[in-house]
Design a protein around this motif. Structure first.
Motif, short mmCIF file in Angstrom:
data_model
loop_
_atom_site.label_atom_id
_atom_site.label_comp_id
_atom_site.label_asym_id
_atom_site.label_seq_id
_atom_site.Cartn_x
_atom_site.Cartn_y
_atom_site.Cartn_z
N LEU A 1 24.70 -28.17 -6.96
CA LEU A 1 23.49 -28.59 -7.66
C LEU A 1 22.48 -29.23 -6.71
CD1 LEU A 1 24.91 -30.01 -11.01
CD2 LEU A 1 24.06 -27.71 -10.50
N ASP A 2 22.96 -29.81 -5.61
CA ASP A 2 22.03 -30.38 -4.64
C ASP A 2 21.16 -29.28 -4.03
OD1 ASP A 2 24.36 -29.31 -3.49
OD2 ASP A 2 24.01 -30.40 -1.61
N GLN A 3 21.77 -28.12 -3.78
CA GLN A 3 21.00 -27.00 -3.25
C GLN A 3 20.06 -26.42 -4.31
OE1 GLN A 3 23.80 -24.20 -1.62
NE2 GLN A 3 24.33 -25.52 0.11
N ASP B 1 16.07 -26.01 -3.84
CA ASP B 1 15.38 -24.73 -4.03
C ASP B 1 14.32 -24.83 -5.12
OD1 ASP B 1 16.83 -23.55 -2.03
OD2 ASP B 1 18.37 -22.76 -3.37
N LEU B 2 14.62 -25.56 -6.19
CA LEU B 2 13.62 -25.77 -7.24
C LEU B 2 12.41 -26.50 -6.68
CD1 LEU B 2 12.74 -25.74 -10.21
CD2 LEU B 2 14.06 -27.85 -10.53
N SER B 3 12.67 -27.51 -5.85
CA SER B 3 11.57 -28.25 -5.23
C SER B 3 10.75 -27.36 -4.32
CB SER B 3 12.14 -29.43 -4.44
OG SER B 3 11.14 -30.04 -3.64
N HIS C 1 18.25 -33.97 -17.20
CA HIS C 1 19.45 -34.28 -17.98
C HIS C 1 20.64 -33.46 -17.50
CE1 HIS C 1 21.95 -35.31 -21.42
NE2 HIS C 1 22.13 -34.01 -21.64
N ARG C 2 20.39 -32.21 -17.09
CA ARG C 2 21.48 -31.32 -16.72
C ARG C 2 21.95 -31.53 -15.29
NH1 ARG C 2 22.12 -26.46 -19.45
NH2 ARG C 2 23.68 -26.02 -17.84
N ILE C 3 21.03 -31.67 -14.35
CA ILE C 3 21.43 -31.69 -12.94
C ILE C 3 21.06 -32.97 -12.22
CG2 ILE C 3 21.32 -29.18 -12.79
CD1 ILE C 3 18.69 -29.34 -11.41
N GLY C 4 20.51 -33.95 -12.91
CA GLY C 4 20.22 -35.24 -12.29
C GLY C 4 18.81 -35.31 -11.72
N ARG C 5 18.65 -36.17 -10.72
CA ARG C 5 17.32 -36.42 -10.16
C ARG C 5 16.77 -35.18 -9.48
NH1 ARG C 5 17.02 -41.77 -6.66
NH2 ARG C 5 14.84 -41.07 -6.70
N LEU C 6 15.48 -34.96 -9.67
CA LEU C 6 14.79 -33.85 -9.03
C LEU C 6 13.92 -34.40 -7.89
CD1 LEU C 6 13.67 -31.91 -12.24
CD2 LEU C 6 15.80 -31.66 -10.94
N ASP C 7 13.49 -33.50 -7.05
CA ASP C 7 12.67 -33.91 -5.89
C ASP C 7 11.21 -34.05 -6.31
OD1 ASP C 7 12.07 -34.55 -3.31
OD2 ASP C 7 12.16 -32.51 -2.54
#
Length: 617
Positions: A394-396, A400-402, A529-535
């Motif tokens: 999920l960190d990756q 990638d989303l960022s 909510h699903r994967i935690g903090r976003l960038d």
């Protein structure tokens, strides 16, 4: 066991004397298909979107095929990826050339844009144009409900799996698939053509305007069958690592339509006071359907070159039985999205005869930058994001989303600002020809300006949905679409109440764009909510810096264009519009690049590198 000579995409025929076993050959094909499909870009105007699921081919986790495609009309083509934790995490790899696919995408987009302009100039933006646009949506909607929403997510991975597991290189499964789909599509097409008057009802409230749209529907609804078969042909070719025919086929479609429109101009007009003669109607309708037919048939020779032969083979393959739940959510997604579209088109037609045509063409223009810039740059990102999600990294996924959000910002935010300021002039410059008319062109340009703010949110929503699909979640995107539609529909019906008739289409365009803003916010909350903090901080920094650069560039362009207009004070409206679009657009793009360089926007470098490679082709 020695495999007989057979054409393998990317290689010559395999000689019988080669000691190549079937178990060696097919995984190689799978790996080639997986690697090359990362370079697949949007296929013209016949994009068929579908969600992601994963299938493990054999026992190796490295051969899992992932398919991140949210089921939206404007979305990108499918992009599979190997399920491996060792995917390239170098951001520069995202902007490498994608061989001939990028060229095919660009040519398809350009010819599609010319087709849009030619249609507007030929049949206008009034009653005829609106009737055609509404009728032209019907085969797309029915195809999505029947097959399009789940086609690629099911077919390509299972075709690859069949190629690995079956002794006939997957041909038997493909033949069953084509046979069953042909029967279903043919039956649905016949029923749809017979029910054409009923299908038009939800879109047009005024009974007097229905006959023309119904006549167009009779001519355009046969496209359902060929949309479906063409998409299946493309899926079979993609599974065999052959992408050229499916990528270039939409170009042939666009050329056929352009030829039909040229013939239209040579025909005499209606003599009974009708807006279009029967002969003209037949030329436009049959020409459009003929383009879709040829788009499908042109892939048959390529299928034969791969060694595949289509033979009628009836029967059900159990490998297709496990996708019922996925298909249900995707069909629900399509239905809900069409509720929003139907409401908007119905309100647009109530406001004016040309309302649906103006709205549809403005929305098509908004999608062009996303299709050419956004999709081209993000295509390379999708495989590794999908692989990361499949592997639980999920960190990756967050990285990638960022990165995808920042690349979208750098490419699309400047275009959004430029369209907001110069959109009205663009409408006048492009559509003040033929039967479109200056007033309708001004309305289209105003709608373009009113909805341009939704360009970046649309791209980010597409990216967010891909994250959910990458996590094998088809439910959440459907629920997000429910929220977006619940916001859009009431606002659409408020437009005629709050706005004068000549501004309703502008309001509808803004409502549609605002729906993507809502989707972006909801998707962001859901992902947190699903994967935690976003960038988020890094993304907002890029948005801020790019926004500043974009505003500075547009202000510079406005000052320059204003000075030029004073010098050329006697020029006509269309000439001034072209001046604004040409000079303003070029100056804005040049200044925004310089400004982002000065502001040290790091995401600019891979974008410039990518565009240089595209221009180099």
């Amino acid at each position: 066991m020695t495999v007989p000579g057979r054409a393998v995409p990317g290689h010559g025929p395999v000689p019988p004397t080669d000691r190549t076993t079937e178990t060696d050959l097919v995984p190689a094909r799978v790996e080639e298909a997986t690697a090359r499909m990362a370079a697949l870009a949007t296929q013209g105007g016949t994009d068929r979107s579908a969600p992601l699921s994963s299938w493990t081919v054999g026992d190796s986790q490295d051969e899992t095929v992932l398919l991140p495609r949210p089921p939206l009309e404007q979305d990108a083509s499918a992009v599979p990826a190997p399920r491996t934790p060792s995917d390239d995490r170098n951001d520069s790899s995202l902007v490498k050339a994608s061989s001939g696919m990028a060229v095919a995408t660009l040519v398809s987009r350009l010819t599609g844009f010319l087709r849009t302009l030619a249609l507007a100039a030929t049949i206008g933006l009034g009653l005829v144009g609106s009737s055609f646009n509404i009728a032209n949506t019907l085969p797309n909607i029915i195809f999505e409900l029947l097959l399009g929403g789940v086609l690629t997510s099911v077919v390509i991975p299972v075709l690859v799996r069949a190629a690995k597991e079956d002794g006939d290189d997957g041909d038997g499964f493909a033949q069953k698939l084509l046979t069953g789909a042909a029967v279903v599509l043919l039956a649905a097409t016949v029923i749809a053509v017979l029910a054409a008057p009923l299908l038009i009802l939800p879109y047009i409230e005024n009974e007097a305007n229905r006959p023309l749209a119904t006549d167009f529907a009779y001519l355009l609804l046969p496209q359902i069958f060929f949309y479906g078969m063409g998409a299946l042909f493309g899926a079979i070719l993609n599974a065999r690592a052959v992408f050229g025919p499916a990528a270039w086929a939409p170009v042939l479609n666009n050329v056929v339509v352009l030829i039909a429109l040229a013939i239209y101009w040579m025909l005499p007009g209606a003599t009974d006071g009708s807006p279009i003669s029967t002969t003209q109607l037949l030329v436009v309708g049959i020409g459009s359907t003929l383009g879709i037919i040829l788009q499908a048939l042109v892939m048959l020779p390529a299928m034969r070159r791969t060694g595949f032969r289509w033979r009628w083979r009836f029967g059900w393959d159990p490998r297709l039985s496990s996708f019922g739940g996925l298909a249900a959510w995707v069909v629900a997604y399509v239905i809900i999205s069409q509720i929003g579209l139907t409401a908007i088109l119905r309100v647009a037609f109530t406001a004016s005869d040309g309302g649906p045509s103006i709205y549809s063409n403005a929305w098509l223009l908004i999608q062009v930058p996303y299709g050419v810039l956004g999709v081209s740059l993000l295509t390379a990102l999708m495989p590794r994001m999908s692989a990361a999600a499949a592997n639980g990294r999920l960190d990756q996924v967050v990285d990638d989303l960022s990165l995808g959000s920042r690349l979208s910002t750098v490419t699309l935010l400047p275009v959004s600002v430029i369209l907001t300021v110069f959109g009205s002039q663009l409408g006048v410059a492009m559509f003040s020809v033929g039967r479109a008319g200056g007033q309708s062109a001004e309305a289209l340009g105003a709608a373009l300006s009113a909805s341009a703010f939704g360009l970046l949110p649309m791209a980010v929503v597409m990216l967010q949905l891909r994250v959910f699909y990458a996590m094998a979640d088809a439910r959440t995107p459907t629920l997000i679409m429910v929220i977006m539609t619940a916001v859009k529909v009431p606002l659409a019906y408020l437009c005629p109440v709050l706005l004068p008739p000549d501004k309703v289409v502008l309001g509808l365009a803004a409502v549609n764009a605002f729906g993507f803003v809502v989707g972006l916010v909801v998707g962001d909350v859901w992902l947190r909510h699903r994967i935690g903090r976003l960038d988020t901080r890094r993304v907002l920094r890029t948005v801020l810096l790019t926004g500043i650069a974009s505003v500075v560039s547009v202000l510079t362009a406005v000052v320059l264009v204003t000075l030029l207009e004073r010098v050329l004070g006697g020029a006509g409206l269309v000439a001034k519009a072209w001046l604004s679009v040409g000079v303003g657009g070029l100056v804005s793009l040049a200044v925004v690049v310089v400004a982002m360089r000065l502001l040290r926007v790091p995401e600019l470098d891979p974008v410039v590198s990518r565009l240089r490679r595209l221009v180099g082709r």
